[in-house]
Design a protein around this motif. Sequence first.
Motif, PDB file in Angstrom:
ATOM      1  N   ALA A   1      -5.264  34.023 -40.892  1.00  0.00           N
ATOM      2  CA  ALA A   1      -3.992  34.662 -40.932  1.00  0.00           C
ATOM      3  C   ALA A   1      -2.882  33.353 -41.146  1.00  0.00           C
ATOM      4  O   ALA A   1      -3.019  32.552 -40.239  1.00  0.00           O
ATOM      5  N   GLY A   2      -1.834  33.793 -42.004  1.00  0.00           N
ATOM      6  CA  GLY A   2      -0.929  32.774 -42.175  1.00  0.00           C
ATOM      7  C   GLY A   2      -1.097  31.523 -42.739  1.00  0.00           C
ATOM      8  O   GLY A   2      -0.445  30.708 -42.893  1.00  0.00           O
ATOM      9  N   SER A   3      -2.368  31.515 -43.748  1.00  0.00           N
ATOM     10  CA  SER A   3      -2.877  30.404 -44.339  1.00  0.00           C
ATOM     11  C   SER A   3      -3.228  30.793 -45.782  1.00  0.00           C
ATOM     12  O   SER A   3      -3.734  31.778 -46.085  1.00  0.00           O
ATOM     13  N   GLU A   4      -2.896  29.943 -46.710  1.00  0.00           N
ATOM     14  CA  GLU A   4      -3.150  30.268 -48.191  1.00  0.00           C
ATOM     15  C   GLU A   4      -3.763  28.922 -48.619  1.00  0.00           C
ATOM     16  O   GLU A   4      -3.272  27.583 -48.301  1.00  0.00           O
ATOM     17  N   LEU A   5      -4.839  28.718 -49.433  1.00  0.00           N
ATOM     18  CA  LEU A   5      -5.400  27.757 -50.201  1.00  0.00           C
ATOM     19  C   LEU A   5      -4.656  27.892 -51.585  1.00  0.00           C
ATOM     20  O   LEU A   5      -5.418  28.869 -52.246  1.00  0.00           O
ATOM     21  N   VAL A   6      -3.923  27.270 -52.101  1.00  0.00           N
ATOM     22  CA  VAL A   6      -3.108  27.420 -53.202  1.00  0.00           C
ATOM     23  C   VAL A   6      -3.147  26.457 -54.368  1.00  0.00           C
ATOM     24  O   VAL A   6      -2.963  26.657 -55.404  1.00  0.00           O
ATOM     25  N   ALA A   7      -4.032  25.239 -53.849  1.00  0.00           N
ATOM     26  CA  ALA A   7      -4.140  24.235 -54.873  1.00  0.00           C
ATOM     27  C   ALA A   7      -5.151  23.640 -54.427  1.00  0.00           C
ATOM     28  O   ALA A   7      -5.407  23.039 -53.160  1.00  0.00           O
ATOM     29  N   VAL A   8      -5.948  22.760 -55.519  1.00  0.00           N
ATOM     30  CA  VAL A   8      -7.279  22.022 -55.102  1.00  0.00           C
ATOM     31  C   VAL A   8      -6.854  20.640 -56.161  1.00  0.00           C
ATOM     32  O   VAL A   8      -6.482  20.625 -57.281  1.00  0.00           O
ATOM     33  N   TYR A   9      -7.262  19.458 -55.675  1.00  0.00           N
ATOM     34  CA  TYR A   9      -7.237  18.109 -56.439  1.00  0.00           C
ATOM     35  C   TYR A   9      -8.788  17.397 -56.346  1.00  0.00           C
ATOM     36  O   TYR A   9      -9.379  17.369 -55.278  1.00  0.00           O
ATOM     37  N   SER A  10      -9.246  17.036 -57.437  1.00  0.00           N
ATOM     38  CA  SER A  10     -10.133  16.172 -57.667  1.00  0.00           C
ATOM     39  C   SER A  10     -10.001  15.057 -58.848  1.00  0.00           C
ATOM     40  O   SER A  10      -9.122  15.603 -59.779  1.00  0.00           O
TER      41      SER A  10
ATOM     42  N   ALA B   1     -12.397  20.114 -60.311  1.00  0.00           N
ATOM     43  CA  ALA B   1     -11.245  20.891 -59.836  1.00  0.00           C
ATOM     44  C   ALA B   1     -10.915  22.272 -60.292  1.00  0.00           C
ATOM     45  O   ALA B   1     -10.801  23.252 -59.553  1.00  0.00           O
ATOM     46  N   ALA B   2     -11.130  22.295 -61.720  1.00  0.00           N
ATOM     47  CA  ALA B   2     -10.804  23.422 -62.483  1.00  0.00           C
ATOM     48  C   ALA B   2     -12.118  24.562 -62.046  1.00  0.00           C
ATOM     49  O   ALA B   2     -11.867  25.642 -61.843  1.00  0.00           O
ATOM     50  N   ASP B   3     -13.230  24.139 -61.854  1.00  0.00           N
ATOM     51  CA  ASP B   3     -14.373  24.770 -61.598  1.00  0.00           C
ATOM     52  C   ASP B   3     -14.084  25.393 -60.091  1.00  0.00           C
ATOM     53  O   ASP B   3     -14.397  26.560 -59.933  1.00  0.00           O
ATOM     54  N   TYR B   4     -13.796  24.396 -59.096  1.00  0.00           N
ATOM     55  CA  TYR B   4     -13.721  25.106 -57.810  1.00  0.00           C
ATOM     56  C   TYR B   4     -12.405  25.914 -57.786  1.00  0.00           C
ATOM     57  O   TYR B   4     -12.698  27.255 -57.119  1.00  0.00           O
ATOM     58  N   ALA B   5     -11.402  25.819 -58.412  1.00  0.00           N
ATOM     59  CA  ALA B   5     -10.005  26.908 -58.393  1.00  0.00           C
ATOM     60  C   ALA B   5     -10.584  28.029 -58.933  1.00  0.00           C
ATOM     61  O   ALA B   5     -10.192  29.175 -58.543  1.00  0.00           O
ATOM     62  N   ARG B   6     -11.502  28.177 -59.973  1.00  0.00           N
ATOM     63  CA  ARG B   6     -11.828  29.415 -60.392  1.00  0.00           C
ATOM     64  C   ARG B   6     -12.737  29.931 -59.780  1.00  0.00           C
ATOM     65  O   ARG B   6     -12.546  31.390 -59.678  1.00  0.00           O
ATOM     66  N   ARG B   7     -13.648  29.262 -59.184  1.00  0.00           N
ATOM     67  CA  ARG B   7     -14.803  30.148 -58.372  1.00  0.00           C
ATOM     68  C   ARG B   7     -14.055  30.650 -57.130  1.00  0.00           C
ATOM     69  O   ARG B   7     -14.418  31.761 -56.385  1.00  0.00           O
TER      70      ARG B   7
END
Length: 328
Positions: free
Chosen positions: A29-38, A44-50
Amino acid sequence: MTHKNWRWGMVGCGDVTERKSGPAYRIAAGSELVAVYSRRADKAADYARRHGVDHWHDDLDALLANDAVDAVYIATPPAAHPDIARQVAAAGKPCCIEKPLANSLEEAEAIADAFSSRGLPLFVAFYRRSLPRFRQVAGWIETGRIGAVRHVHWSLTRAPNAADLSGADNWRTDPDVAPGGYFDDLACHGLDLFDHLIGPLSNVHGQALHQHQLYKAPSAFSANWQHANGATGTGVWNFAAAGREDQVRILGSHGEIRFSVFEDEPVILQTEDETLSQLVDNPDPVQLPHVEAMITHLNGGPAHPSLAANALRTVRAVDAIRGVPGNG
């Protein structure tokens, strides 16, 4: 206390982020994961997609400049923590760093200073402090169920695994990345937990040995120490053994508590009058209470149980057990 929604950018997308941590940042609650870096765009693209993450980056500066990112979670091996942490601090963002904070006390202190000098919160992912299982243990100790704590002992043994036997690449046994091998990755969890349950460790003495030649990092460790309340402690961590054991005994003046740091086993309270065995399930994902506590802290509520101060004490203890002079 406010109710701000905190949007996290995650640096690194390795195994720990798949089940233990990444989902917690998404669903708390009160948290979002909005971006990932590799460094690898495909990862990075695969993690974001999945995982349904809106933004992915293969440039750390781009993630830090992303206006959608309020705070950063560093989920890389510890050798990378100092450089990344300095960049996050310079960007003015609160941060959570995977344990251990760094590979040496000098590096860890530099990280802590980078955030404290800017007035930024720095959390460290010693998430066991927040787990219901260990809150139960803490409650037994705090209410005097075993009397005064006299001694704690931890025995952790593992046999070499398939990767060890094959010589496959493994950052956990590469001394350039983890000077203490598996000890660095695993022992810090329990040492930090003892700091939390019993009090800070002092007069820490240890030894590190190579008991096989499967990898360059040491494979066997032993240590003794004291706690601020006068209790003593000992530990054995052997990664060249024949079998698997993970057993902690906290001895008190009127009883004892037994538990495992890593295994899903009951926590046991034994006194002259009673024996209690309670299996306290971990939440799924396991870092959920840790992330929830960070959101509470960031929004002006009670302080998170794992901040820079305890992480520095744990790095100091790890250094002393590995034989780094002056860190006991």
